[in-house]
Design a protein around this motif. Structure first.
Motif, short mmCIF file in Angstrom:
data_model
loop_
_atom_site.label_atom_id
_atom_site.label_comp_id
_atom_site.label_asym_id
_atom_site.label_seq_id
_atom_site.Cartn_x
_atom_site.Cartn_y
_atom_site.Cartn_z
N UNK A 273 38.83 -11.06 -28.23
CA UNK A 273 38.36 -11.53 -26.69
C UNK A 273 39.63 -11.44 -25.78
N UNK A 274 40.90 -10.99 -26.05
CA UNK A 274 41.86 -10.58 -24.96
C UNK A 274 41.48 -9.15 -24.87
N UNK B 8 39.12 -4.92 -20.93
CA UNK B 8 37.92 -4.06 -20.71
C UNK B 8 37.12 -4.70 -19.41
N UNK B 9 37.25 -5.95 -19.26
CA UNK B 9 36.31 -6.44 -18.11
C UNK B 9 37.24 -5.82 -16.93
N UNK B 10 38.59 -6.16 -16.84
CA UNK B 10 39.53 -5.88 -15.79
C UNK B 10 39.18 -4.37 -15.49
N UNK C 201 29.64 -10.88 -10.59
CA UNK C 201 29.31 -11.04 -12.01
C UNK C 201 30.22 -10.80 -12.90
N UNK C 202 31.17 -9.77 -12.72
CA UNK C 202 32.35 -9.35 -13.51
C UNK C 202 33.19 -10.50 -13.64
N UNK D 208 35.89 -15.02 -16.38
CA UNK D 208 36.29 -16.58 -16.50
C UNK D 208 35.68 -17.17 -17.66
N UNK D 209 34.44 -16.74 -17.90
CA UNK D 209 33.75 -17.36 -19.25
C UNK D 209 34.70 -16.82 -20.37
N UNK D 210 34.96 -15.56 -20.60
CA UNK D 210 35.57 -15.26 -21.68
C UNK D 210 36.88 -15.87 -21.70
#
Length: 317
Positions: free
Chosen positions: A138-139, A144-146, A159-160, A165-167
């Motif tokens: 998850x880290x 990756x999202x960043x 959306x990202x 935040x959910x992750x």
């Protein structure tokens, strides 16, 4: 004297007395039977039955006590024994039953220790996997999202950020579960710090008002005993959240001249008349493992009070 001969002797005594009265007493039975004779015979029969019933009640009373104990005995509440008096068959039976309870309690304590040790090992393994595998995955997702957020246009930013935040919340929950399964603060900083962290964690994630009061001059406790105290406190707080509908809980750890006492008081709806669930029986098993006494009842102002009393080394000596 065995139970058979005791009962036989009591009946023989009553019947012998009746026979002696018929043989040597100046009593005859007319044909047809007179009213006075019938009254005397019925009264004599009643006296014999009453005497026989009283003697049998006295003789079988130890068996009645044994039967009541057999129907109510609970191995999670050790020390329930019957007083042995005399040397007859009933006394031997009661002594044998007490010895059987002693063996069962010893075997139950040994099997509980093995089961709880295996349970703690499994908890540590799961916590380690949550931390090392799920947590790291998850880290990596967050990183990756960043990167995606840095390269994406403004129309995808919201959306990202929501996905981030959910992750992040899921990662915090995984870490919290890992801490509950394997309280590292207990191993690193000790029992008081672990209980302080536990109360803060429950207050933060459940909305429950949790007040902790802990003595700092506790006697030296081994790691297994500290783990028992921590798990009982954890289960007590969990029950207050899940079942008691409480709004306020007070967790205290006090040192007395004779024991270390852990107490959980809530202002919920109380125990009621239902059977004890798996959580309470688990607390009793842990209390037996540490040689402690667990009492569960009503609090001073309603609700439920869970009290675990652990004798200190001086008291045990």
């Amino acid at each position: 004297m065995s139970l058979f001969w005791r009962i036989f002797g009591l009946n023989a005594l009553v019947l012998g007395a009746a026979t002696a009265l018929l043989l040597w007493a100046p009593v005859t039975v007319s044909v047809p039977v007179l009213i006075t004779e019938a009254v005397i015979l019925v009264a004599g029969l009643g006296v014999m039955l009453i005497a026989n019933a009283a003697l049998l009640r006295i003789g079988l009373a130890p068996l009645d006590r044994l039967t009541r104990l057999m129907t109510t005995v609970d191995l999670l509440r050790p020390g329930q024994r019957l007083e042995v008096s005399g040397h007859g068959g009933v006394a031997h039976l009661i002594r044998t039953f007490n010895d059987m309870l002693e063996r069962l309690e010893t075997e139950r304590a040994t099997s509980n220790a093995r089961a709880l040790s295996a349970q703690e090992s499994e908890r540590r393994r799961i916590a380690q996997e949550l931390h090392d595998e799920v947590g790291q995955s998850m880290t990596a997702v967050l990183l990756g999202l960043k990167q995606i957020a840095d390269q994406a246009g403004a129309d995808l930013t919201a959306e990202i950020q929501q996905a981030q935040e959910t992750t992040r919340q899921s990662l915090d929950e995984v870490r919290r579960l890992a801490r509950r399964l394997r309280p590292g603060v207990l191993e690193d900083l000790g029992l008081v710090s672990a209980l302080t962290s536990l109360t803060a964690d429950f207050a933060r994630h459940t909305g429950l008002k949790v007040v902790g009061r802990f003595d700092g001059d506790l006697p030296q406790l081994d790691r297994d005993t500290e783990l028992v105290l921590y798990r009982v406190a954890q289960e007590g707080l969990t029950n207050a959240v899940r079942h008691a509908d409480a709004a306020h809980v007070e967790l205290t750890l006090r040192r007395t001249p004779r024991a270390v006492v852990l107490r959980i008081d809530d202002d919920g709806r109380g125990l009621g008349i239902g059977r004890e669930g798996a959580g309470i029986r688990g607390m009793r098993e842990r209390a037996l493992l540490a040689g402690a006494t667990l009492d569960i009842g009503s609090g001073r102002t309603g609700g439920t009070r869970v009290s675990l009393s652990l004798p200190t080394a001086e008291q045990g000596a």
